[in-house]
Design an enzyme around this catalytic site. Structure first.
Site, short mmCIF file in Angstrom:
data_model
loop_
_atom_site.label_atom_id
_atom_site.label_comp_id
_atom_site.label_asym_id
_atom_site.label_seq_id
_atom_site.Cartn_x
_atom_site.Cartn_y
_atom_site.Cartn_z
N PRO A 59 -15.70 4.93 -5.26
CA PRO A 59 -16.65 4.05 -4.57
C PRO A 59 -15.99 2.73 -4.11
O PRO A 59 -16.27 2.24 -3.02
CB PRO A 59 -17.74 3.80 -5.62
CG PRO A 59 -17.71 5.04 -6.47
CD PRO A 59 -16.27 5.48 -6.52
N GLU A 64 -7.85 11.39 4.88
CA GLU A 64 -6.38 11.42 4.70
C GLU A 64 -5.72 10.19 5.35
O GLU A 64 -4.59 10.26 5.85
CB GLU A 64 -5.80 12.76 5.16
CG GLU A 64 -6.47 13.90 4.39
CD GLU A 64 -5.68 15.17 4.27
OE1 GLU A 64 -4.46 15.13 4.45
OE2 GLU A 64 -6.31 16.21 3.97
N1 COS Z 1 5.81 8.86 -0.25
C1 COS Z 1 6.17 8.64 -1.53
N2 COS Z 1 5.89 7.49 -2.17
C2 COS Z 1 5.21 6.55 -1.51
C3 COS Z 1 4.79 6.72 -0.19
C4 COS Z 1 5.12 7.94 0.45
N3 COS Z 1 4.74 8.17 1.70
N4 COS Z 1 4.12 5.62 0.22
C5 COS Z 1 4.12 4.78 -0.82
N5 COS Z 1 4.77 5.35 -1.87
C6 COS Z 1 5.02 4.74 -3.17
C7 COS Z 1 5.87 3.52 -2.94
O1 COS Z 1 7.24 3.84 -2.97
C8 COS Z 1 5.46 2.62 -4.09
O2 COS Z 1 6.18 2.94 -5.27
P1 COS Z 1 7.36 1.98 -5.79
O3 COS Z 1 6.74 0.64 -5.97
O4 COS Z 1 7.78 2.65 -7.04
O5 COS Z 1 8.38 2.00 -4.70
C9 COS Z 1 4.02 2.99 -4.33
O6 COS Z 1 3.81 4.27 -3.75
C10 COS Z 1 3.08 1.99 -3.72
O7 COS Z 1 3.38 1.88 -2.34
P2 COS Z 1 2.84 0.63 -1.49
O8 COS Z 1 3.28 -0.65 -2.16
O9 COS Z 1 3.23 0.86 -0.07
O10 COS Z 1 1.27 0.77 -1.70
P3 COS Z 1 0.07 -0.03 -1.10
O11 COS Z 1 -0.88 -0.29 -2.19
O12 COS Z 1 0.55 -1.17 -0.26
O13 COS Z 1 -0.66 1.09 -0.16
C11 COS Z 1 -1.10 2.45 1.78
C12 COS Z 1 -0.07 1.71 0.89
C13 COS Z 1 -2.09 1.50 2.42
C14 COS Z 1 -0.25 3.09 2.84
C15 COS Z 1 -1.81 3.51 0.94
O14 COS Z 1 -2.70 2.90 0.04
C16 COS Z 1 -2.59 4.53 1.77
O15 COS Z 1 -2.02 5.46 2.35
N6 COS Z 1 -3.93 4.38 1.82
C17 COS Z 1 -4.78 5.37 2.42
C18 COS Z 1 -5.21 6.34 1.38
C19 COS Z 1 -5.76 7.57 1.96
O16 COS Z 1 -5.16 8.24 2.80
N7 COS Z 1 -6.96 7.93 1.49
C20 COS Z 1 -7.58 9.14 1.88
C21 COS Z 1 -7.91 9.88 0.66
S1 COS Z 1 -7.61 11.56 0.76
S2 COS Z 1 -8.97 12.31 1.88
#
Ligand code: COS
Length: 386
Positions: free
Chosen positions: A127, A363
């Site tokens: 949520p 996604e």
């Molecule tokens: N592959 C592998 N690892 C990844 C990655 C990827 N594509 N992207 C990020 N990570 C890892 C990073 O390396 C980091 O780990 P380390 O600190 O050990 O290096 C960790 O994950 C956190 O990454 P980051 O600091 O970039 O995270 P943020 O909180 O800034 O979030 C976004 C990044 C906004 C890109 C992420 O939260 C996201 O994709 N949000 C959307 C979520 C989504 O798609 N939701 C839909 C649900 S499924 S229907």
């Protein structure tokens, strides 16, 4: 290992026949009943669709990403809820296990997921945690040989049918953000799990999303995927791949819509001639064809890079963003070409118009893809790769 060209062609043609002969005649029924007939699910199982991406050693077809994309492009030619029936087993529900699972975890679950005997769901969203995936609040507190899960997940696709969930939960309450998260395989039969009623949605009737609530659900330590603190890595790796799958689906739907508007435009007459001969309508159809063709090229380029083990985060985000936005434009034009007929409930283009709206949201929204693209480019610039 990639299929030989002849087997690959046979697979694509089999799926095409299934779409044309089984799914398309049942689109209206699917929409009205909000359910896929059991007989169609059985055919999906017989065709191996639940196991497209699961390695052959565990009973799946073990397709490459390119082959999976080609199958999903075909599945895009019908209502996307059909794809959703097996989509979580192929993609976000199973891939955590395929990519990060130990041998025993793979052995326990992948064969059942490959046949469709068990359904897998991906439980990340909550949520209060959507785009900000790192803010997950569901707790997993260690207690002896178990983690005790408490919290709520939201909009979980196929939760009503799921036998297992890949759950992202916070194992380290003192570490905020992504580093405190771990991933788990959670058996639906675990006491303390409640599944909510399916939500009423704008589109994709027949594909259900529900809440999943954990109330002191005890999950064995052995069910953790990867190490503690690797939950975000698991989720993001699964989503990188999932984004290519959703892009393929988007292009497939755009192709179906081009077919619909070309046929309708050639039959429907106004001002004494088929509307496709009016240049303003012709322009909308031509733009839609060109965009669908561009989307197909973009998807094929990205999936080949995925199969070549290139780092895919940047290109997956760009491909998902462009293809899902593209199918939104095509669906809008499709309603325009159909005119009033395209606004009548449950005609094909009206349904697709509603069905495709979610593609720009789940996604990772378009705006999240923009953030991923921007950050990756900046990272590459800093690393001297640009
Ligand atoms: N592959 C592998 N690892 C990844 C990655 C990827 N594509 N992207 C990020 N990570 C890892 C990073 O390396 C980091 O780990 P380390 O600190 O050990 O290096 C960790 O994950 C956190 O990454 P980051 O600091 O970039 O995270 P943020 O909180 O800034 O979030 C976004 C990044 C906004 C890109 C992420 O939260 C996201 O994709 N949000 C959307 C979520 C989504 O798609 N939701 C839909 C649900 S499924 S229907």
């Amino acid at each position: 290992m990639a299929l030989d060209p002849e087997t690959r062609q046979q697979l694509i043609e089999t799926v095409r026949r299934f779409v044309n002969e089984v799914c398309r005649p049942n689109e209206q029924l699917l929409s009205e009943t909000n359910a896929i007939p059991d007989a169609i699910v059985r055919q999906m199982r017989d065709l191996g669709l639940f196991g497209l991406s699961i390695p052959e050693a565990y009973g799946g077809l073990g397709l490459t990403m390119e082959e999976e994309a080609l199958v999903i492009l075909e599945m895009g030619h019908t209502s996307p809820a059909f794809r959703s029936a097996f989509g979580t087993n192929v993609g976000i529900g199973s891939q955590g296990i395929v990519m990060f699972g130990r041998e025993d975890q793979k052995h326990d679950w992948l064969p059942k997921l490959a046949t469709g005997e068990a359904i897998a769901s991906f439980a990340l969203t909550e949520p209060d945690s959507g785009s900000d995936a790192g803010s997950v609040k569901t707790k997993a507190a260690k207690d002896g040989n178990h983690y005790v899960l408490n919290g709520s997940k939201r909009f979980i696709t196929n939760a009503d049918k799921a036998h297992i969930f890949t759950v992202m939960a916070r194992t380290d309450p003192d570490t905020p953000g992504a580093k405190g998260l771990s991933a788990f395989i959670v058996d639906r039969a675990t006491p303390g799990i409640t599944i909510g009623e399916p939500e009423k949605k704008m589109g994709q009737q027949g594909a259900n999303v529900c809440d999943v609530v954990f109330d002191n659900a005890r999950v064995p330590i052995a069910n953790r995927l990867g190490e503690e603190g690797e939950g975000m890595k698991v989720a993001m790796s699964v989503l990188d791949r999932g984004r290519l799958h959703i892009a393929s689906l988007s292009v497939g739907i755009a192709e179906r819509l081009v077919e619909e508007i070309t046929r309708y435009g050639s039959e429907r007459k106004q001002f004494g001639k088929p509307i496709i001969e009016h240049q303003l309508v012709m322009g909308m159809i031509a733009d839609s064809y060109a965009e669908a063709a561009a989307g197909r090229a973009m998807v094929l380029n990205a999936v080949r890079k995925y199969d070549a083990k290139d780092k895919i985060t940047l290109l997956a985000a760009a491909t998902k963003m462009w293809c899902t936005e593209m199918v939104g434009r095509v669906a809008d034009r499709a309603v325009q070409v159909f005119g009033g007929a395209g606004y009548i409930a449950d005609c094909a283009v009206e349904r697709f118009y509603r069905d495709v709206r979610i593609l720009r949201l789940y996604e990772g929204t378009t705006q999240i893809q923009q953030i991923v693209i921007g950050r990756e480019l900046q990272r590459m610039a800093k690393a001297g790769e640009i």
